[in-house]
Design an enzyme around this catalytic site. Structure first.
Site, PDB file in Angstrom:
ATOM      1  N   GLY A  96      -9.046   0.140   3.394  1.00  0.00           N
ATOM      2  CA  GLY A  96      -9.894  -1.021   3.176  1.00  0.00           C
ATOM      3  C   GLY A  96      -9.094  -2.292   3.341  1.00  0.00           C
ATOM      4  CB  CYS A  97      -9.770  -5.655   2.035  1.00  0.00           C
ATOM      5  SG  CYS A  97      -8.994  -7.253   1.886  1.00  0.00           S
ATOM      6  CG  PHE A  98      -4.581  -6.373   5.067  1.00  0.00           C
ATOM      7  CD1 PHE A  98      -5.197  -7.541   4.654  1.00  0.00           C
ATOM      8  CD2 PHE A  98      -4.171  -6.297   6.390  1.00  0.00           C
ATOM      9  CE1 PHE A  98      -5.409  -8.600   5.517  1.00  0.00           C
ATOM     10  CE2 PHE A  98      -4.366  -7.356   7.272  1.00  0.00           C
ATOM     11  CZ  PHE A  98      -4.988  -8.510   6.825  1.00  0.00           C
ATOM     12  CG  HIS A 132      -8.501  -1.984  -2.861  1.00  0.00           C
ATOM     13  ND1 HIS A 132      -8.709  -2.972  -1.938  1.00  0.00           N
ATOM     14  CD2 HIS A 132      -8.385  -0.834  -2.178  1.00  0.00           C
ATOM     15  CE1 HIS A 132      -8.702  -2.428  -0.726  1.00  0.00           C
ATOM     16  NE2 HIS A 132      -8.505  -1.141  -0.852  1.00  0.00           N
TER      17      HIS A 132
END
Length: 164
Positions: A10-12, A153
């Protein structure tokens, strides 16, 4: 001794923010990997995953512990998606550097599936590591610079699977 591992989930930004705090992690940086676009940018990284390159001290942590934490902080059962982020850029992937890492990652995916922590099976891909392209400076340590910034997250589980 230091080693590196490259993970996508997902989004880093969110991955980096949680992983950097783990014991034994020396350095993290976000970027793009796993695609064919040369010199990818945030605006053009088709085929690449948003990923985190993690440098770690093997005396303080291990590949296995980092994989375990990775499977605690993202949903590895949603294909090309984490939260509201959808597309192959947001796939769950482990970029292995050699056959030993690939085998350990395969074994760990089996542990995750057998644990039944997730309702659905793991869709995390195992991809050979090729090249890591560092993302733009404004993406590095984004959630430190922007504490109220978006992340999909969280720590879903707070114990190691392989110790259970």
């Amino acid at each position: 001794m230091t080693k590196k591992i490259v993970l996508a989930g997902g989004c880093f930004w969110g991955l980096q923010d949680l992983i950097r705090k783990q014991p034994g992690v020396i350095k993290t940086r976000v970027g793009y990997t796993g695609g064919s676009v040369k010199g990818p940018t945030y605006e053009n990284h088709e085929g690449h995953a948003e990923a985190v390159e993690i440098q770690y001290d093997t005396k303080k942590t291990s590949y296995k512990k980092l994989l375990d934490f990775f499977f605690q902080i993202h949903n590895p059962t949603t294909l090309n998606q984490q939260g509201n982020d959808v597309g192959t850029s947001y796939r769950s992937a482990i970029f292995y550097g050699n056959e030993e890492e690939k085998k350990e990652a395969e074994n760990f995916i089996n542990i995750v599936n057998k644990s039944k922590r997730w309702k659905n099976p793991v869709v995390t891909t195992l991809e050979p590591f090729n090249k890591f392209y560092e993302a733009e400076k404004y993406h590095q340590d984004y959630l430190i610079k922007n504490p109220g910034g978006y992340t999909c997250h969280a720590i879903y589980f707070d114990s190691y699977l392989w110790l259970s």
